[in-house]
Design an enzyme around this catalytic site. Structure first.
Site, PDB file in Angstrom:
ATOM      1  N   CYS A 116     -15.436  13.792   5.907  1.00 57.72           N
ATOM      2  CA  CYS A 116     -16.314  13.026   6.805  1.00 57.72           C
ATOM      3  C   CYS A 116     -16.816  13.851   7.982  1.00 57.72           C
ATOM      4  CB  CYS A 116     -15.588  11.783   7.309  1.00 57.72           C
ATOM      5  SG  CYS A 116     -15.044  10.749   5.963  1.00 57.72           S
ATOM      6  N   HIS A 257     -19.368   8.957  13.163  1.00 53.22           N
ATOM      7  CA  HIS A 257     -19.115   8.756  11.737  1.00 53.22           C
ATOM      8  C   HIS A 257     -18.826   7.272  11.517  1.00 53.22           C
ATOM      9  CE1 HIS A 257     -17.557   8.975   7.779  1.00 53.22           C
ATOM     10  NE2 HIS A 257     -16.303   8.772   8.135  1.00 53.22           N
ATOM     11  N   ASN A 287     -19.210   3.501   4.475  1.00 50.54           N
ATOM     12  CA  ASN A 287     -18.826   4.886   4.772  1.00 50.54           C
ATOM     13  C   ASN A 287     -19.346   5.806   3.662  1.00 50.54           C
ATOM     14  OD1 ASN A 287     -17.524   7.310   5.210  1.00 50.54           O
ATOM     15  ND2 ASN A 287     -15.481   6.420   5.445  1.00 50.54           N
TER      16      ASN A 287
HETATM   17  O1  UT7 Z   1     -13.795   8.153   6.613  1.00 51.30           O
HETATM   18  C1  UT7 Z   1     -12.616   8.735   6.159  1.00 51.30           C
HETATM   19  C2  UT7 Z   1     -11.458   8.358   6.967  1.00 51.30           C
HETATM   20  N1  UT7 Z   1     -11.086   7.009   6.684  1.00 51.30           N
HETATM   21  C3  UT7 Z   1     -10.967   6.096   7.654  1.00 51.30           C
HETATM   22  O2  UT7 Z   1     -11.251   6.379   8.795  1.00 51.30           O
HETATM   23  C4  UT7 Z   1     -10.410   4.754   7.259  1.00 51.30           C
HETATM   24  C5  UT7 Z   1      -9.403   4.288   8.270  1.00 51.30           C
HETATM   25  N2  UT7 Z   1      -8.717   3.059   7.882  1.00 51.30           N
HETATM   26  C6  UT7 Z   1      -9.327   1.849   7.904  1.00 51.30           C
HETATM   27  O3  UT7 Z   1     -10.498   1.749   8.179  1.00 51.30           O
HETATM   28  C7  UT7 Z   1      -8.480   0.640   7.637  1.00 51.30           C
HETATM   29  O4  UT7 Z   1      -7.128   1.009   7.617  1.00 51.30           O
HETATM   30  C8  UT7 Z   1      -8.831  -0.115   6.300  1.00 51.30           C
HETATM   31  C9  UT7 Z   1     -10.163  -0.800   6.440  1.00 51.30           C
HETATM   32  C10 UT7 Z   1      -8.858   0.865   5.147  1.00 51.30           C
HETATM   33  C11 UT7 Z   1      -7.768  -1.172   6.052  1.00 51.30           C
HETATM   34  O5  UT7 Z   1      -7.734  -2.077   7.164  1.00 51.30           O
HETATM   35  P1  UT7 Z   1      -6.345  -2.389   7.913  1.00 51.30           P
HETATM   36  O6  UT7 Z   1      -6.658  -3.371   8.950  1.00 51.30           O
HETATM   37  O7  UT7 Z   1      -5.733  -1.092   8.348  1.00 51.30           O
HETATM   38  O8  UT7 Z   1      -5.512  -3.060   6.766  1.00 51.30           O
HETATM   39  P2  UT7 Z   1      -4.048  -2.685   6.249  1.00 51.30           P
HETATM   40  O9  UT7 Z   1      -4.146  -1.625   5.223  1.00 51.30           O
HETATM   41  O10 UT7 Z   1      -3.125  -2.504   7.408  1.00 51.30           O
HETATM   42  O11 UT7 Z   1      -3.652  -4.045   5.572  1.00 51.30           O
HETATM   43  C12 UT7 Z   1      -3.456  -5.249   6.327  1.00 51.30           C
HETATM   44  C13 UT7 Z   1      -3.308  -6.392   5.363  1.00 51.30           C
HETATM   45  C14 UT7 Z   1      -2.335  -6.105   4.219  1.00 51.30           C
HETATM   46  O12 UT7 Z   1      -1.707  -7.323   3.872  1.00 51.30           O
HETATM   47  P3  UT7 Z   1      -0.230  -7.680   4.405  1.00 51.30           P
HETATM   48  O13 UT7 Z   1       0.652  -6.570   3.895  1.00 51.30           O
HETATM   49  O14 UT7 Z   1      -0.329  -7.699   5.890  1.00 51.30           O
HETATM   50  O15 UT7 Z   1       0.039  -9.002   3.777  1.00 51.30           O
HETATM   51  C15 UT7 Z   1      -3.224  -5.671   3.099  1.00 51.30           C
HETATM   52  O16 UT7 Z   1      -2.659  -5.903   1.833  1.00 51.30           O
HETATM   53  O17 UT7 Z   1      -4.578  -6.628   4.733  1.00 51.30           O
HETATM   54  C16 UT7 Z   1      -4.431  -6.544   3.319  1.00 51.30           C
HETATM   55  N3  UT7 Z   1      -5.652  -5.997   2.774  1.00 51.30           N
HETATM   56  C17 UT7 Z   1      -6.699  -6.765   2.417  1.00 51.30           C
HETATM   57  N4  UT7 Z   1      -6.899  -8.090   2.446  1.00 51.30           N
HETATM   58  C18 UT7 Z   1      -8.081  -8.548   2.021  1.00 51.30           C
HETATM   59  C19 UT7 Z   1      -5.964  -4.687   2.557  1.00 51.30           C
HETATM   60  N5  UT7 Z   1      -7.209  -4.600   2.060  1.00 51.30           N
HETATM   61  C20 UT7 Z   1      -7.681  -5.863   1.958  1.00 51.30           C
HETATM   62  C21 UT7 Z   1      -8.892  -6.420   1.513  1.00 51.30           C
HETATM   63  N6  UT7 Z   1      -9.065  -7.751   1.559  1.00 51.30           N
HETATM   64  N7  UT7 Z   1      -9.909  -5.640   1.061  1.00 51.30           N
END
Ligand code: UT7
Length: 332
Positions: A116, A257, A287
């Site tokens: 990125c 980004h 992204n």
């Molecule tokens: O560009 C390259 C570099 N990449 C980045 O900068 C990405 C950085 N990370 C992010 O943007 C975020 O971490 C994500 C968007 C990928 C994920 O969001 P988050 O708020 O960090 O979610 P999480 O992985 O902490 O998950 C929170 C909860 C989990 O459920 P529980 O364990 O709390 O019950 C996940 O299973 O949200 C759940 N979850 C979803 N729920 C509905 C994860 N993905 C989804 C989804 N829809 N698509």
């Protein structure tokens, strides 16, 4: 005589027609439009469909738009750099394919892989070729076909990525002090364990097993990446401002980004700038990895004025991150 600097003198871009909406993703994985919008700021992203269509297809379209907007003859291009993590193939470089496709027959060309942050690294690299006086016209392309390496059963990853390309022309300027002024870049392979593709490289070549295990897709531990991104992208932007004695009121735009709106908001907050000064198109494209920053410049080109101070900032796989201070060079 003033120091020679490298200025951006035009932008082109390309986005595939197919729009993958959050609603369609709801039918593919266990997610909701509301969750995606709230956690990332994304509503839809573009996907390149069709057999044998890789990053070079989108990159060449972006460069052709750049040439037609700037009236530059492709034969005048000295160097073409393509920033991508989704090359058409491991070799030859996608840059070689794009350069030939667009008729840049007098250019040499190569790829940069910095995920990125690729476009920022490419811009800084290109600027040095121009400042040296060796080269006059350099094209930097940021392109990624992320859909080619995404597992559309992994709900935490597939929702954020999209496909797209954008390209800028860099030229020499000896007079006005515009162009690429400064940058602060870093990388740290501490990020490898949190964000990588397991197979397909020399360490673990492709096999039936790697395909069965889905090892040719992006592996991302979202929360861990988020934590690094949110601090390091903001720190880098702040450092570049400090080093160049820039106050919030001196900045026309932050060009971040586009990985997650929450990371962008944190960076703007650290810089002390309001959302009216933040370029944002994540809602429409998600992204697109190396393409996000030039696609923002393309979308906001008509709002930019000669002499505007821009801070470009990125964080991504590697980890790689950084920020670049650019003085805009033309009125639209
Ligand atoms: O560009 C390259 C570099 N990449 C980045 O900068 C990405 C950085 N990370 C992010 O943007 C975020 O971490 C994500 C968007 C990928 C994920 O969001 P988050 O708020 O960090 O979610 P999480 O992985 O902490 O998950 C929170 C909860 C989990 O459920 P529980 O364990 O709390 O019950 C996940 O299973 O949200 C759940 N979850 C979803 N729920 C509905 C994860 N993905 C989804 C989804 N829809 N698509």
């Amino acid at each position: 005589m003033n120091k020679r600097s490298a200025v951006i003198s035009g932008i082109g871009g390309y986005l595939p027609e197919y729009i993958l909406t959050n609603k369609e993703l709801e039918r593919m994985v266990d997610t909701t439009d509301e969750w995606i919008l709230e956690r990332t700021g994304i509503r839809e992203r573009r996907i390149l469909k069709g057999e044998n269509m890789g990053s070079s297809f989108m990159g060449a379209k972006a460069v052709n738009e750049l040439f037609s907007k700037t009236n530059v003859n492709p034969k005048e291009i000295d160097l073409l750099i393509c920033c991508t993590v989704t090359p058409d193939m491991l070799f030859p470089a996608t840059a070689n394919i794009i350069a030939t496709e667009v008729g840049a027959v007098n250019a040499f060309s190569y790829d940069i892989n910095a995920a990125c942050s690729g476009f920022l690294y490419g811009l800084a690299t290109a600027s040095k070729f121009i400042e040296s006086g060796m080269h006059q016209k350099v094209v930097v392309v940021g392109v990624d076909k992320m859909s080619s390496i995404i597992d559309y059963e992994d709900r935490a990853t597939c929702i954020i990525f999209g496909d797209g390309a954008s390209a800028v022309l860099l030229e020499a300027d000896d007079n006005e002090g515009n162009g690429i002024i400064d940058y602060y870049f870093r990388s740290d392979a501490i990020g490898e364990k949190h964000l990588h593709m397991k197979a397909g490289g020399s360490r673990r070549p492709a096999s039936i097993e790697t395909v069965k295990n889905k090892e040719h897709f992006v592996y991302q531990e979202g929360k861990a990446v988020f934590k690094f991104a949110v601090t390091n992208m903001a720190d880098a932007a702040f450092k570049v401002m400090q080093k160049n004695n820039l106050k919030a009121e001196d900045i026309a735009f932050l060009v971040p980004h586009q990985a997650n709106k929450r990371i962008i908001d944190a960076t703007a907050k650290r810089m002390g700038i309001g959302e009216e000064k933040v370029m944002m198109n994540i809602e429409k494209y998600g992204n697109t990895t190396a393409a996000t920053i030039p696609l923002c410049l393309r979308d906001y080109e008509d709002q930019l004025k000669k002499g505007d101070n821009l801070i470009l900032a990125a964080f991504g796989g590697g980890f790689t991150w950084g920020a670049l201070y650019l003085k805009w060079n033309y009125d639209f």
